[in-house]
Design a protein around this motif. Structure first.
Motif, PDB file in Angstrom:
ATOM      1  N   ASP A  16      15.085  12.061 -44.573  1.00  0.00           N
ATOM      2  CA  ASP A  16      15.789  12.960 -44.248  1.00  0.00           C
ATOM      3  C   ASP A  16      16.966  12.634 -43.467  1.00  0.00           C
ATOM      4  OD1 ASP A  16      13.891  15.044 -45.058  1.00  0.00           O
ATOM      5  OD2 ASP A  16      13.094  14.590 -43.057  1.00  0.00           O
ATOM      6  N   ARG A  17      17.108  11.077 -43.125  1.00  0.00           N
ATOM      7  CA  ARG A  17      17.940  10.688 -42.123  1.00  0.00           C
ATOM      8  C   ARG A  17      19.120  10.266 -43.164  1.00  0.00           C
ATOM      9  NH1 ARG A  17      15.869   6.469 -37.973  1.00  0.00           N
ATOM     10  NH2 ARG A  17      18.209   6.205 -37.438  1.00  0.00           N
ATOM     11  N   ALA A  18      18.806   9.129 -44.583  1.00  0.00           N
ATOM     12  CA  ALA A  18      19.724   8.573 -45.000  1.00  0.00           C
ATOM     13  C   ALA A  18      20.362   9.841 -46.231  1.00  0.00           C
ATOM     14  CB  ALA A  18      19.038   8.076 -46.017  1.00  0.00           C
ATOM     15  N   GLN A  41      34.206   2.561 -47.697  1.00  0.00           N
ATOM     16  CA  GLN A  41      33.242   2.743 -48.762  1.00  0.00           C
ATOM     17  C   GLN A  41      33.734   1.581 -49.616  1.00  0.00           C
ATOM     18  OE1 GLN A  41      30.178   3.909 -49.708  1.00  0.00           O
ATOM     19  NE2 GLN A  41      29.790   4.394 -47.946  1.00  0.00           N
ATOM     20  N   ARG A  42      33.868   1.528 -50.821  1.00  0.00           N
ATOM     21  CA  ARG A  42      35.099   0.668 -51.137  1.00  0.00           C
ATOM     22  C   ARG A  42      34.571   0.753 -53.253  1.00  0.00           C
ATOM     23  NH1 ARG A  42      37.346  -4.841 -49.495  1.00  0.00           N
ATOM     24  NH2 ARG A  42      36.425  -4.057 -47.041  1.00  0.00           N
ATOM     25  N   ASP A  43      35.476   1.251 -53.674  1.00  0.00           N
ATOM     26  CA  ASP A  43      34.528   1.857 -54.837  1.00  0.00           C
ATOM     27  C   ASP A  43      34.250  -0.245 -55.242  1.00  0.00           C
ATOM     28  OD1 ASP A  43      35.968   4.319 -55.175  1.00  0.00           O
ATOM     29  OD2 ASP A  43      37.690   3.807 -56.168  1.00  0.00           O
ATOM     30  N   GLY A  44      33.022   0.826 -56.531  1.00  0.00           N
ATOM     31  CA  GLY A  44      32.476  -1.463 -57.044  1.00  0.00           C
ATOM     32  C   GLY A  44      31.443  -2.128 -55.619  1.00  0.00           C
ATOM     33  N   VAL A  45      31.459  -0.700 -54.705  1.00  0.00           N
ATOM     34  CA  VAL A  45      30.987  -2.158 -53.937  1.00  0.00           C
ATOM     35  C   VAL A  45      29.007  -0.849 -53.453  1.00  0.00           C
ATOM     36  CG1 VAL A  45      30.178  -2.864 -51.917  1.00  0.00           C
ATOM     37  CG2 VAL A  45      32.700  -3.418 -52.850  1.00  0.00           C
ATOM     38  N   SER A  46      28.220  -1.257 -53.593  1.00  0.00           N
ATOM     39  CA  SER A  46      26.783  -0.009 -53.211  1.00  0.00           C
ATOM     40  C   SER A  46      26.952  -1.075 -51.895  1.00  0.00           C
ATOM     41  CB  SER A  46      26.062  -0.448 -54.354  1.00  0.00           C
ATOM     42  OG  SER A  46      25.423   0.061 -54.031  1.00  0.00           O
ATOM     43  N   TYR A  47      26.531   0.440 -51.007  1.00  0.00           N
ATOM     44  CA  TYR A  47      26.129   0.460 -49.950  1.00  0.00           C
ATOM     45  C   TYR A  47      24.163   0.258 -49.594  1.00  0.00           C
ATOM     46  CZ  TYR A  47      30.439  -1.252 -48.452  1.00  0.00           C
ATOM     47  OH  TYR A  47      32.011  -1.645 -48.861  1.00  0.00           O
ATOM     48  N   PRO A  48      23.375  -0.027 -50.262  1.00  0.00           N
ATOM     49  CA  PRO A  48      21.718  -0.078 -50.136  1.00  0.00           C
ATOM     50  C   PRO A  48      21.112   0.559 -48.613  1.00  0.00           C
ATOM     51  CG  PRO A  48      22.020  -1.136 -52.004  1.00  0.00           C
ATOM     52  CD  PRO A  48      23.561  -1.393 -51.057  1.00  0.00           C
ATOM     53  N   VAL A  49      20.913   1.083 -47.868  1.00  0.00           N
ATOM     54  CA  VAL A  49      19.812   1.457 -46.917  1.00  0.00           C
ATOM     55  C   VAL A  49      19.024   1.207 -47.348  1.00  0.00           C
ATOM     56  CG1 VAL A  49      22.038   2.479 -45.645  1.00  0.00           C
ATOM     57  CG2 VAL A  49      19.912   3.893 -46.259  1.00  0.00           C
ATOM     58  N   LEU A  50      17.491   0.635 -46.135  1.00  0.00           N
ATOM     59  CA  LEU A  50      15.977   0.892 -46.187  1.00  0.00           C
ATOM     60  C   LEU A  50      15.881   2.613 -45.513  1.00  0.00           C
ATOM     61  CD1 LEU A  50      13.847  -0.931 -46.667  1.00  0.00           C
ATOM     62  CD2 LEU A  50      13.910  -2.077 -44.167  1.00  0.00           C
ATOM     63  N   VAL A  51      14.381   2.892 -46.441  1.00  0.00           N
ATOM     64  CA  VAL A  51      14.346   3.730 -45.669  1.00  0.00           C
ATOM     65  C   VAL A  51      12.798   3.490 -45.692  1.00  0.00           C
ATOM     66  CG1 VAL A  51      13.793   6.254 -46.114  1.00  0.00           C
ATOM     67  CG2 VAL A  51      16.030   5.399 -46.463  1.00  0.00           C
ATOM     68  N   PRO A  52      11.696   3.657 -44.497  1.00  0.00           N
ATOM     69  CA  PRO A  52      10.261   4.076 -44.601  1.00  0.00           C
ATOM     70  C   PRO A  52       9.752   4.857 -44.653  1.00  0.00           C
ATOM     71  CG  PRO A  52      11.564   4.124 -41.746  1.00  0.00           C
ATOM     72  CD  PRO A  52      12.669   4.113 -43.375  1.00  0.00           C
ATOM     73  N   ASN A  53       9.747   6.176 -45.159  1.00  0.00           N
ATOM     74  CA  ASN A  53       9.253   6.939 -44.641  1.00  0.00           C
ATOM     75  C   ASN A  53       9.897   8.135 -45.266  1.00  0.00           C
ATOM     76  OD1 ASN A  53      10.451   7.905 -42.262  1.00  0.00           O
ATOM     77  ND2 ASN A  53       8.621   6.550 -41.769  1.00  0.00           N
ATOM     78  N   GLU A  54       8.933   9.772 -44.990  1.00  0.00           N
ATOM     79  CA  GLU A  54       9.980  10.910 -45.462  1.00  0.00           C
ATOM     80  C   GLU A  54      11.367  10.810 -44.949  1.00  0.00           C
ATOM     81  OE1 GLU A  54       8.429  14.239 -48.086  1.00  0.00           O
ATOM     82  OE2 GLU A  54       6.769  13.535 -47.093  1.00  0.00           O
ATOM     83  N   ARG A  55      11.058  10.454 -42.968  1.00  0.00           N
ATOM     84  CA  ARG A  55      11.735  10.979 -41.978  1.00  0.00           C
ATOM     85  C   ARG A  55      12.606  10.268 -42.328  1.00  0.00           C
ATOM     86  NH1 ARG A  55      15.421  13.583 -39.754  1.00  0.00           N
ATOM     87  NH2 ARG A  55      15.972  12.745 -37.472  1.00  0.00           N
ATOM     88  N   GLY A  56      13.105   9.200 -42.862  1.00  0.00           N
ATOM     89  CA  GLY A  56      14.115   8.139 -42.793  1.00  0.00           C
ATOM     90  C   GLY A  56      14.949   8.664 -44.185  1.00  0.00           C
TER      91      GLY A  56
END
Length: 312
Positions: free
Chosen positions: A105-107, A88-103
């Motif tokens: 939970d994992r996120a 991880q770095r300051d000033g950098v965002s790392y979004p992730v795709l989440v399809p549903n509630e189970r996803g």
């Protein structure tokens, strides 16, 4: 050959035209949307190096992976492993795709702070991609967005098939606006309008964007099937859009839409922005090196015209 040696426009800064944003945020999707379409699984170590190189090049938003079930997208089955190894770095965002509630939970278990959901503007694609009707998809997403916001996460909404659907044909702007507003009203802080099969033209882009009225929460996501991605991007910029999705080296497509080809290449976007005098914060030479390196890992040339011009 470097960008400077061929006279990159950024070496002599140009004034920004009044109808363009002064700065554009590049939402880099190569590690997720790009690699999910590969025939073979890319090793997690390669993905981590890819993300590191992209951050080194100055990209500040790197969509890292997806928590879609591995059965549907096996190329991203290593999501937890990748996030655990991510520097991880300051000033950098790392979004992730989440399809549903189970996803979700994992996120949450992985410590993710920025997620995206993926909705459809058309009935047929909602059924084929989400196994839901157009209306039923909102019942699936609502608890995801509500819980995520309660946990302090930022939520982006992707809206696919905004300009054309391989089964339904052209999509009415009114339909896109109606579905898009439902996602924004649900709590998405940004809405990315996707030309999933790459059929949009600049006039169509302007019509859809004008239909929303306010542009502030909108981003665009173009595929280059008909060679219109840059023209469409310029049209969106002139409408006031200041966040553009792109993929390093032009990687990607859509595993659920066979006619979809690669995303707008980040290098091609950067070259155009430099020529327009629009700031973006990316080092083109470092980015081209990264995409040329990834092309070697994948065993094929980069689709990006700028990468091919600079790196041969």
């Amino acid at each position: 050959m470097t960008a400077r040696e061929v006279g990159l426009p950024a070496t002599v800064p140009l004034p920004t035209r009044g109808d363009l944003p002064e700065r554009v945020t590049i939402w880099e999707v190569g590690a997720r949307d790009g690699l999910q379409n590969e025939d073979t699984v890319v090793p997690v170590e390669t993905k981590l190096e890819f993300l590191d190189r992209l951050a080194d090049a100055g990209l500040s938003v790197l969509e890292a992976t997806s928590f879609v079930h591995p059965k549907w997208v096996p190329q991203l089955a290593d999501a937890e492993q990748l996030l655990a190894g991510l520097r991880q770095r300051d000033g950098v965002s790392y979004p992730v795709l989440v399809p549903n509630e189970r996803g979700l939970d994992r996120a949450l278990a992985a410590g993710v702070r920025h997620i995206a959901i993926f909705a459809s503007a058309t009935e047929t694609f909602a059924n084929r991609n989400l196994n839901r009707s157009l209306d039923e998809q909102f019942a699936m997403f609502d608890p995801v967005v509500t819980r995520a916001r309660a946990e302090g996460l930022d939520v982006r909404g992707y809206l696919s098939m905004c300009f054309g659907d391989p089964w339904e044909g052209p999509v009415a702007a009114e339909q896109v606006v109606k579905v898009g507003h439902r996602l924004l009203d649900m709590g998405c802080s940004q809405l990315s309008l996707g030309d999933t099969i790459g059929v949009a033209t600049p006039g169509q882009v302007e019509t859809v964007l004008d239909g929303f009225g306010s542009i502030d929460a909108l981003a665009v996501h173009f595929h280059d099937t008909y060679g219109q991605a840059l023209a469409n991007t310029l049209a969106a910029l002139r409408c006031g859009v200041s966040t553009v999705d792109s993929s390093a080296g032009g990687l990607g497509g859509c595993p659920y839409a066979e006619s979809a080809t690669g995303n707008l290449a980040t290098e091609d976007l950067v070259w155009m922005l430099d020529g327009l005098g629009v700031r973006h914060g990316v080092n083109l030479d470092a980015l081209a090196d990264t995409s040329a390196w990834m092309a070697e890992q994948l065993g094929r040339p980069s689709p990006s015209r700028v990468v091919r011009a600079l790196r041969g």
